[in-house]
Scaffold this active site. Structure first.
Site, short mmCIF file in Angstrom:
data_model
loop_
_atom_site.label_atom_id
_atom_site.label_comp_id
_atom_site.label_asym_id
_atom_site.label_seq_id
_atom_site.Cartn_x
_atom_site.Cartn_y
_atom_site.Cartn_z
N HIS A 6 -11.44 -2.48 3.10
CA HIS A 6 -11.38 -2.13 4.53
C HIS A 6 -12.11 -0.83 4.87
O HIS A 6 -12.18 -0.46 6.04
CB HIS A 6 -9.92 -2.02 4.95
N ASP A 7 -12.58 -0.10 3.87
CA ASP A 7 -13.31 1.15 4.10
C ASP A 7 -14.82 0.98 3.94
O ASP A 7 -15.57 1.93 4.14
CB ASP A 7 -12.87 2.23 3.09
N ASP A 44 -2.89 4.70 -2.47
CA ASP A 44 -3.93 5.33 -1.66
C ASP A 44 -4.29 6.71 -2.21
O ASP A 44 -3.41 7.53 -2.48
CB ASP A 44 -3.39 5.46 -0.23
N GLU A 56 -6.19 4.07 -6.14
CA GLU A 56 -7.51 4.28 -5.52
C GLU A 56 -8.02 5.63 -5.99
O GLU A 56 -7.46 6.66 -5.65
CB GLU A 56 -7.40 4.25 -3.99
N ASP A 67 0.87 -1.17 0.00
CA ASP A 67 0.00 0.00 0.00
C ASP A 67 0.91 1.22 0.00
O ASP A 67 1.77 1.37 0.87
CB ASP A 67 -0.89 -0.01 1.25
O1 TEU Z 1 -9.38 5.99 1.67
C1 TEU Z 1 -9.77 7.12 0.93
C2 TEU Z 1 -10.96 7.74 1.35
O2 TEU Z 1 -11.36 8.74 0.78
C3 TEU Z 1 -11.67 7.17 2.49
O3 TEU Z 1 -11.59 8.05 3.56
C4 TEU Z 1 -13.04 6.95 2.08
O4 TEU Z 1 -13.59 8.12 1.60
C5 TEU Z 1 -13.88 6.55 3.22
O5 TEU Z 1 -13.27 5.55 3.94
C6 TEU Z 1 -15.16 5.99 2.72
O6 TEU Z 1 -16.09 6.65 3.42
C7 TEU Z 1 -8.03 5.73 1.77
C8 TEU Z 1 -7.84 4.49 2.61
O7 TEU Z 1 -8.37 3.39 1.95
C9 TEU Z 1 -8.43 4.75 3.96
O8 TEU Z 1 -8.41 3.61 4.78
C10 TEU Z 1 -7.67 5.88 4.59
O9 TEU Z 1 -8.26 6.23 5.81
C11 TEU Z 1 -7.63 7.10 3.69
O10 TEU Z 1 -7.32 6.80 2.35
C12 TEU Z 1 -6.54 8.04 4.16
O11 TEU Z 1 -5.29 7.48 3.92
#
Ligand code: TEU
Length: 537
Positions: A312-313, A195, A237, A99
């Site tokens: 994971h989000d 990311d 992403e 990542d």
């Molecule tokens: O996620 C990007 C992101 O925009 C997330 O905050 C997303 O909008 C949210 O989880 C959905 O509601 C990436 C990573 O995958 C996330 O785990 C991180 O917290 C974020 O970036 C910051 O690095």
């Protein structure tokens, strides 16, 4: 004509290290734990692991706040454990996709510690400083600007205060990132998941965050300075990608990335431009239109798709859009069959292959995720009722995906001998990997078969896609490849549904109940799914 790539036939599996397998009893998953589960992953058949961050970090955002890109967080292990994981994974035929979190660092990264020292510090310009904040907001609630007491200036953080944004306009920042990437490439990693990469071209003064004007210049430069001449899987992403934008990233001649994660289908859980917390019912017809648009628009040779339901989000897809109760097994298989016979590189999120579900969070003290915790405080202050806020967190909070992996029916689901950092789902006694492996009809074996089908059949990887017109509840499509046709039909509902066609079925491919003999009228039970070769007339 096009060049075939290993990552086009690969199936990746996302590991969230904190929640996968604890090896030392501290209640937090770790790298040795991952290594100990490689046999399981090889059995599933996956060929790559997307490893969520394991770098040194104060863990404000579970590792997406990195304080040293070339060191490992002690709770996860050390560099020796990481080298061992790389070597062991290689023996299992599995590549490790790191990542890459370079839109921001931790505020505890040496660059930011230096940058804060004074306005003329040589690292000051690694970050984004302004005398006055503007209206940009953080994804984790509140302003995106934090005042630095010492200098009186504000620094930009599109995520938490502990995640200051890097200034990609600074050439030294870019070079430092490329050097770090080469450090990992030299260790033999299989690629990078990048990311929020669509934010690095931001123009803060114009309140432009995603898809800034120099974004693609930076990615081409990165490609040339790092992985361009290596055979790596790179996936960005990109929450703001349309198919046209995805082609800019992934068209081979542009020399940027292999593919991106797009979120257009995922974003159907809320109204456009409304907070994700205000969840709406799934419009199945829109789901079909969006997925089909991506399938057809990214033609082979012009770009490449990723395929996913979970990460994971996100909430567990079967919980938000499917059935995680009486039809759970059938539904999880249906989601798998629908997605894994499409064109693109599938990503499975840990636990998806055994049908893990959302967690019934009741009170905010059961929640760890910074996004949910900050939103709770913000909405409470705005006068929302606690039970309504908790309903949002139950539906789409990120901790739904982050509860520990359910390995077996022993204490803490075999995840840890200690106290797990986040509660194990109470359904672990029925939903766990050991039980899945022991049942030849389990969701696990549907995934195993789908992964094998992709390895063995070019039509799965490269075939053209055609959506069939059906009622909203049925999602049916054809794949066309070298004069042959393959039909995939899924009842995407809790009710029975009738599929009608003028097609003639041939050899069955996969089903979660049975392959029908006659395709003219097929009565589907809830979440039935099948794939069959079609005999052309
Ligand atoms: O996620 C990007 C992101 O925009 C997330 O905050 C997303 O909008 C949210 O989880 C959905 O509601 C990436 C990573 O995958 C996330 O785990 C991180 O917290 C974020 O970036 C910051 O690095």
């Amino acid at each position: 004509t096009f060049e075939k790539k290993w990552w086009q036939t690969a199936v990746a599996y996302q590991v969230y290290p904190r929640s996968f397998q604890d090896s030392d009893g501290d209640g937090i998953g770790d790298i040795k734990g991952i290594t100990s589960r490689l046999d399981y992953l090889e059995k599933l058949g996956i060929t790559a692991i997307w490893l969520s961050p394991v770098y040194a970090s104060p863990m404000d955002d579970n590792g997406y706040d990195i304080s040293d890109y070339e060191d490992i967080a002690s709770i996860f292990g050390d560099m020796a454990a990481m080298d061992e994981l790389l070597a062991e994974a290689d023996k299992h035929g599995i590549k490790i996709i790191m990542d890459l979190v370079v839109n921001h660092t931790s505020d505890e990264h040496a660059w930011f510690v230096e940058a804060k020292k004074s306005k003329d510090n040589e690292f000051r310009d690694y970050y984004v400083w302004r005398d006055q904040p503007n209206n940009l907001t953080s994804a984790f609630s509140g302003s995106a600007w934090e005042r630095d007491e010492a200098s009186g200036q504000y620094y930009l953080h599109l995520f938490s205060k502990k995640q200051p944004d890097l200034n990609w306009e600074n050439e030294k920042v870019r070079q430092a990132v490329y050097d770090m990437m080469n450090f990992w490439i030299d260790k033999g990693v299989g690629g990078f998941r990048m990311d929020v990469i669509d934010l690095i071209g931001k123009i803060p003064d114009d309140e432009i965050t995603g898809n800034g004007p120099k974004l693609h210049d930076y990615l081409h430069e990165m490609n040339q300075a790092t992985f361009g001449d290596k055979d790596l899987l790179t996936v960005g992403e990109t929450w703001g990608a349309t198919p046209e934008i995805a082609k800019l990233y992934s068209a081979p001649e542009r020399e940027e990335l292999s593919m991106v994660f797009q979120f257009e289908h995922i974003s159907l859980s809320h109204e456009p431009d409304q907070p994700k917390w205000d969840v709406i019912d799934l419009d199945k017809s829109k789901l079909k239109t969006i997925i089909s648009k991506w399938q057809t628009d990214l033609a082979v040779g012009q770009g490449w798709n990723s395929l996913f339901w979970n990460n994971h989000d996100l909430p567990r897809a079967i919980s938000i859009w499917g059935n995680d109760a009486e039809h759970r097994v059938q539904c999880a298989k249906a989601f798998a069959i629908l997605l894994h016979l499409m064109r693109g590189t599938p990503f499975i999120y840990q636990g998806e292959e055994i049908g893990m579900t959302n967690y019934p969070f009741e009170t905010i003290d059961q929640v760890e995720d910074i996004e949910s915790v900050n939103m709770y405080a913000e909405r409470l202050a705005q006068g929302y009722k606690p039970e309504d806020i908790m309903a949002s967190i139950r539906a789409v909070g990120r901790d739904n995906a982050r509860t520990p992996m359910q390995w077996d029916a022993t204490d803490n689901a075999g995840f840890t001998t200690g106290q797990p950092w986040l509660a194990v789902n109470t359904n672990y006694q029925t939903i766990n990997a050991e039980a899945a492996l022991a049942d030849k009809d389990s969701i696990f074996y549907t995934y195993q078969k789908l992964i094998a089908l992709r390895k063995q059949n070019d039509w799965v990887v490269y075939g053209d896609y055609e959506l069939l017109e059906t009622s909203d509840d049925i999602f049916a499509y054809l794949r066309h490849f070298e004069g042959r046709q393959y039909l995939v039909v899924v009842n995407f509902s809790d009710a029975t549904a009738l599929f009608e066609s003028q097609l003639t079925g041939g050899k069955g491919i996969i089903a979660n109940r049975q392959i029908p003999n006659d395709l003219t009228k097929v009565l589907l039970q809830p979440w039935d799914a099948f794939a069959i070769e079609v005999v052309s007339d």
